[in-house]
Write a protein that holds these residues in place. Structure first.
Motif, mmCIF file in Angstrom:
data_model
loop_
_atom_site.group_PDB
_atom_site.id
_atom_site.type_symbol
_atom_site.label_atom_id
_atom_site.label_comp_id
_atom_site.label_asym_id
_atom_site.label_seq_id
_atom_site.Cartn_x
_atom_site.Cartn_y
_atom_site.Cartn_z
ATOM 1 N N GLY A 150 0.897 -1.325 0.306
ATOM 2 C CA GLY A 150 0.017 0.495 -0.132
ATOM 3 C C GLY A 150 0.530 1.479 0.204
ATOM 4 N N MET A 151 1.617 1.291 0.961
ATOM 5 C CA MET A 151 2.213 2.246 0.843
ATOM 6 C C MET A 151 3.499 2.518 -0.425
ATOM 7 N N ILE A 152 3.823 1.388 -0.896
ATOM 8 C CA ILE A 152 4.522 1.366 -2.311
ATOM 9 C C ILE A 152 3.523 2.196 -3.212
ATOM 10 N N MET A 153 2.095 1.959 -3.617
ATOM 11 C CA MET A 153 1.327 2.244 -4.438
ATOM 12 C C MET A 153 1.064 3.308 -3.923
ATOM 13 N N ALA A 154 0.898 3.897 -3.473
ATOM 14 C CA ALA A 154 0.316 5.271 -2.349
ATOM 15 C C ALA A 154 2.036 5.817 -3.167
ATOM 16 N N HIS A 155 3.351 5.548 -3.172
ATOM 17 C CA HIS A 155 4.389 6.701 -3.619
ATOM 18 C C HIS A 155 4.181 6.399 -5.322
ATOM 19 N N LEU A 156 3.809 5.978 -5.954
ATOM 20 C CA LEU A 156 4.182 5.779 -7.243
ATOM 21 C C LEU A 156 2.422 6.625 -7.949
ATOM 22 N N LYS A 157 1.376 6.279 -6.840
ATOM 23 C CA LYS A 157 0.212 6.703 -7.284
ATOM 24 C C LYS A 157 1.383 8.856 -7.354
ATOM 25 N N ALA A 158 1.630 8.938 -6.278
ATOM 26 C CA ALA A 158 2.014 10.314 -5.884
ATOM 27 C C ALA A 158 2.634 11.152 -7.503
ATOM 28 N N ASN A 159 4.018 9.536 -7.312
ATOM 29 C CA ASN A 159 4.937 10.429 -8.059
ATOM 30 C C ASN A 159 5.367 10.548 -9.201
ATOM 31 N N ALA A 183 2.059 8.951 -11.216
ATOM 32 C CA ALA A 183 0.673 9.113 -11.791
ATOM 33 C C ALA A 183 0.714 9.327 -13.524
ATOM 34 N N GLY A 184 0.463 7.703 -13.756
ATOM 35 C CA GLY A 184 0.011 7.689 -15.447
ATOM 36 C C GLY A 184 1.117 7.548 -16.509
ATOM 37 N N GLN A 185 2.218 7.349 -15.111
ATOM 38 C CA GLN A 185 3.248 6.771 -15.831
ATOM 39 C C GLN A 185 3.820 4.872 -16.105
ATOM 40 N N TYR A 186 3.144 4.391 -15.192
ATOM 41 C CA TYR A 186 3.138 2.845 -15.050
ATOM 42 C C TYR A 186 2.042 2.171 -15.183
ATOM 43 N N ASP A 187 1.993 1.347 -14.971
ATOM 44 C CA ASP A 187 1.234 -0.318 -15.393
ATOM 45 C C ASP A 187 0.551 -0.877 -14.435
ATOM 46 N N GLY A 188 -0.429 -0.315 -13.021
ATOM 47 C CA GLY A 188 -1.016 -0.133 -11.700
ATOM 48 C C GLY A 188 -1.009 -1.464 -11.274
ATOM 49 N N LYS A 189 -1.006 -2.653 -12.407
ATOM 50 C CA LYS A 189 -1.177 -4.335 -12.093
ATOM 51 C C LYS A 189 0.306 -4.633 -12.268
ATOM 52 N N ALA A 190 1.186 -4.346 -13.204
ATOM 53 C CA ALA A 190 2.586 -4.284 -13.075
ATOM 54 C C ALA A 190 3.206 -4.077 -11.227
ATOM 55 N N ALA A 191 3.259 -2.600 -11.624
ATOM 56 C CA ALA A 191 3.323 -1.728 -10.185
ATOM 57 C C ALA A 191 3.051 -2.807 -8.652
ATOM 58 N N SER A 192 1.666 -3.083 -8.786
ATOM 59 C CA SER A 192 1.047 -4.672 -7.966
ATOM 60 C C SER A 192 2.269 -5.361 -7.476
ATOM 61 N N ALA A 193 2.391 -5.968 -8.973
ATOM 62 C CA ALA A 193 3.099 -7.603 -8.853
ATOM 63 C C ALA A 193 4.663 -6.942 -8.548
ATOM 64 N N LEU A 194 5.214 -5.889 -9.126
ATOM 65 C CA LEU A 194 6.088 -5.877 -8.425
ATOM 66 C C LEU A 194 6.544 -5.582 -6.682
ATOM 67 N N ALA A 195 6.038 -5.082 -6.506
ATOM 68 C CA ALA A 195 6.112 -4.345 -5.175
ATOM 69 C C ALA A 195 5.616 -5.155 -4.294
ATOM 70 N N LYS A 196 5.058 -6.653 -4.564
ATOM 71 C CA LYS A 196 4.484 -7.444 -3.473
ATOM 72 C C LYS A 196 5.707 -8.833 -3.748
ATOM 73 N N ASP A 197 6.750 -8.376 -4.739
ATOM 74 C CA ASP A 197 7.615 -9.379 -4.419
ATOM 75 C C ASP A 197 8.868 -8.638 -3.796
#
Length: 157
Positions: free
Chosen positions: A132-141, A143-157
């Protein structure tokens, strides 16, 4: 020039050039991006920002990519059953053309390697960071520059 103004200018140019696909796509995009919801109006929003246009653009790109995935599945199914896939091929070509038009306006998308670097850097600077913290950081900094599904998968690794 604001992104919405750029879209309007390109839409007019596409109409003059009789490029129907691009003109129609941009007309729909402008219409949706230009809407200010009642909730936004109550908060005092009276102008469409580039952030809202980019968010709408991202929604269109995501939808078009999903359409391409569905069409690829449909094409494979038709070929497997011995059916004619020519109509599906036409729709795939049109969806790919739409994606090319939309991609020209959005922010450059991060590659998986770039996304991994950003996530790893955040984890290094924020011990105990959760998904959640990683996704919030990505969204704040980013936004619109990444694939959310891919980001979530990478954040869970």
């Amino acid at each position: 020039m604001a992104l919405l103004d750029e879209l309007k200018a390109d839409q007019l140019a596409a109409r003059k050039a009789n490029a129907r696909l691009k003109a129609d796509l941009l007309t729909t995009l402008i219409g949706e991006a230009g809407q200010i919801t009642t909730e936004e109006f109550k908060r005092g929003v009276t102008k469409v920002t580039d952030d809202k246009v980019v968010a709408t653009l991202a929604k269109f790109v995501k939808s078009t990519k999903q359409t391409l995935e569905n069409l690829a599945t449909e094409r494979a199914r038709r070929l497997q059953t011995g059916g004619d896939a020519s109509k599906v091929d036409e729709r795939i070509t049109a969806a790919e053309a739409e994606l090319a038009v939309l991609s020209a306006y959005g922010p450059k998308q991060m590659s998986s390697a770039q996304l991994r670097e950003v996530i790893d850097a955040f984890r290094a600077n924020t011990p105990g960071a959760n998904v959640g913290m990683i996704m919030a950081h990505l969204k704040a900094n980013f936004a619109g520059q990444y694939d959310g599904k891919a980001a979530s998968a990478l954040a869970k690794d």
